[in-house]
Design an enzyme around this catalytic site. Structure first.
Site, mmCIF file in Angstrom:
data_model
loop_
_atom_site.group_PDB
_atom_site.id
_atom_site.type_symbol
_atom_site.label_atom_id
_atom_site.label_comp_id
_atom_site.label_asym_id
_atom_site.label_seq_id
_atom_site.Cartn_x
_atom_site.Cartn_y
_atom_site.Cartn_z
ATOM 1 N N ARG A 1 33.185 47.446 35.383
ATOM 2 C CA ARG A 1 33.502 47.679 36.792
ATOM 3 C C ARG A 1 34.368 48.925 36.873
ATOM 4 O O ARG A 1 35.549 48.896 36.526
ATOM 5 C CB ARG A 1 34.231 46.446 37.361
ATOM 6 N N HIS B 1 38.427 45.300 41.691
ATOM 7 C CA HIS B 1 37.756 44.003 41.850
ATOM 8 C C HIS B 1 37.307 43.816 43.294
ATOM 9 O O HIS B 1 36.168 43.423 43.560
ATOM 10 C CB HIS B 1 38.709 42.871 41.448
ATOM 11 N N TYR C 1 46.642 47.200 35.865
ATOM 12 C CA TYR C 1 46.359 46.355 34.699
ATOM 13 C C TYR C 1 45.410 46.992 33.678
ATOM 14 O O TYR C 1 45.136 46.392 32.646
ATOM 15 C CB TYR C 1 45.794 44.995 35.134
#
Length: 363
Positions: free
Chosen positions: A261, A265, A274
């Site tokens: 990805r 998200h 992160y």
């Protein structure tokens, strides 16, 4: 009575790959790359259009026209390749990130936009294309897919169902139950896991102690296979093989499409908190669209006219989406209550009155 022993199943850790990162054919010989020129160009077109529409969806959300959106940038090959080889009568059970699947199946972008806007909370015309409405609750659609496959099995149909899910969903109990049920009854259901390396901010290494997600298939008595999810031809070939196997009465399969990805998200997420830039750069070098463009160039199939055609379709689809979504009327909140039962229950009626009162206070 003990069950007959079966031949032990194994899973190859190396993903199936037909087109290398540099766009050249790999040495893989088990799967065919023999698709028509028209199909190869169409696969490229669908990936590019998916990415362009993905950008437009993000723009619309940033402009307040959508409450939320889940970008699929980087996963175009995994989605387009998997959906392109299926029959129009095969039922698809998506999660919430399958924009490429919807487009391949012929669902207009404006209808997808209506679902994200909430004006058609069930998904306008999804079911007419044998596609279940998008599922935001993680993993629940896998049970629906197995149930539909059991129905097809009992009716003697040769259709298959496909449950699309992410790596994080494999940690959900519903997914375990669906896989177990599919394996026991050998139903024609395919579990297609897009392992994009991150379940929101949780890396895949913290999702499972298994060698890979595909290895989980062994415990459910079904074949498991890993495929390069950034290789559209490999995704097409692996899904086609699994679908043919299911149609022949040989039961379900678990496919792990290893992809990434590239964006957040959801539009409410900040992936820089992160994951680091070095990781992102490694995967940007494996971007599925330029990879497949280089493959077409090597075959002498890419041309400026093809690129112009793709650009024109992308622009048209973006305009269609914007026209359908921008300043579209909100849905009638009564539908939340009147569409549940044939006759509204006293409890729902009380909730409707409460909501109407709250909305009246905000006007």
């Amino acid at each position: 009575m003990a069950r007959k022993s079966q031949t032990p199943m194994t899973v190859d850790l190396e993903p199936v790959q037909l087109v290398g990162p540099d766009g050249t054919p790999t040495a893989e010989e088990r799967y065919s790359r023999d698709l028509s020129t028209e199909t190869l160009c169409w696969l490229y077109e669908m990936m590019v259009v998916t990415r362009e529409l993905d950008d437009e969806f993000v723009n619309l959300q940033r402009q307040g026209e959508l409450a939320l959106f889940t970008p699929c940038r980087g996963q175009e090959a995994a989605q387009v390749g998997a959906a392109a080889c299926l029959r129009a009568t095969d039922w698809l059970f998506p999660q919430y990130r399958e924009l490429g699947v919807y487009l391949v199946r012929g669902i207009p972008p404006g209808h997808v936009g209506a679902a994200w806007r909430g004006s058609w909370h069930g998904g306008l015309e999804f079911t007419t294309k044998c596609c279940a409405p998008m599922s935001v609750p993680v993993g629940t659609q896998t049970l629906h897919a197995v149930g539909a496959a059991m129905a097809a099995q009992r009716l003697g149909e040769d259709s298959v169902t496909v449950a699309f899910l992410g790596d994080g969903a494999t940690s959900e109990g519903d997914v375990h139950e669906a896989l177990n049920l599919a394996g026991v009854f050998r139903v024609p259901c395919l579990f297609y896991v897009q392992n994009n390396q991150w379940a929101i901010s949780t890396p895949v290494r913290k999702q499972t102690a298994a060698v890979s997600i595909a290895h989980k298939a062994i415990g459910y008595g079904m074949p498991g296979i890993r495929v390069d999810g950034n290789d559209v031809l490999a995704c097409y070939a692996v899904m086609a093989e699994a679908a043919a196997r299911a149609r022949a009465g040989n039961g379900p399969s678990l496919i792990e499409a290893v992809t990434y990805r590239l964006g957040p998200h959801t539009t409410a997420d900040d992936p820089t908190r992160y994951r680091d830039q070095q990781e992102l750069d490694r995967w940007l070098a494996l971007d599925p669209i330029p990879r497949f463009r280089r493959y077409l160039q090597g075959l002498g199939l890419w041309s400026q006219s093809l690129e112009d055609r793709v650009a024109a379709r992308s622009a048209g689809q973006r305009a269609e989406l914007r026209d359908a979504v921008f300043d579209a009327p909100d849905f009638d909140v009564d539908e939340l209550f009147t569409a549940v039962y044939a006759h509204i229950t006293p409890e729902l009626e009380a909730q409707r009155r409460q909501l109407r009162a709250e909305l009246a206070r905000t006007e």
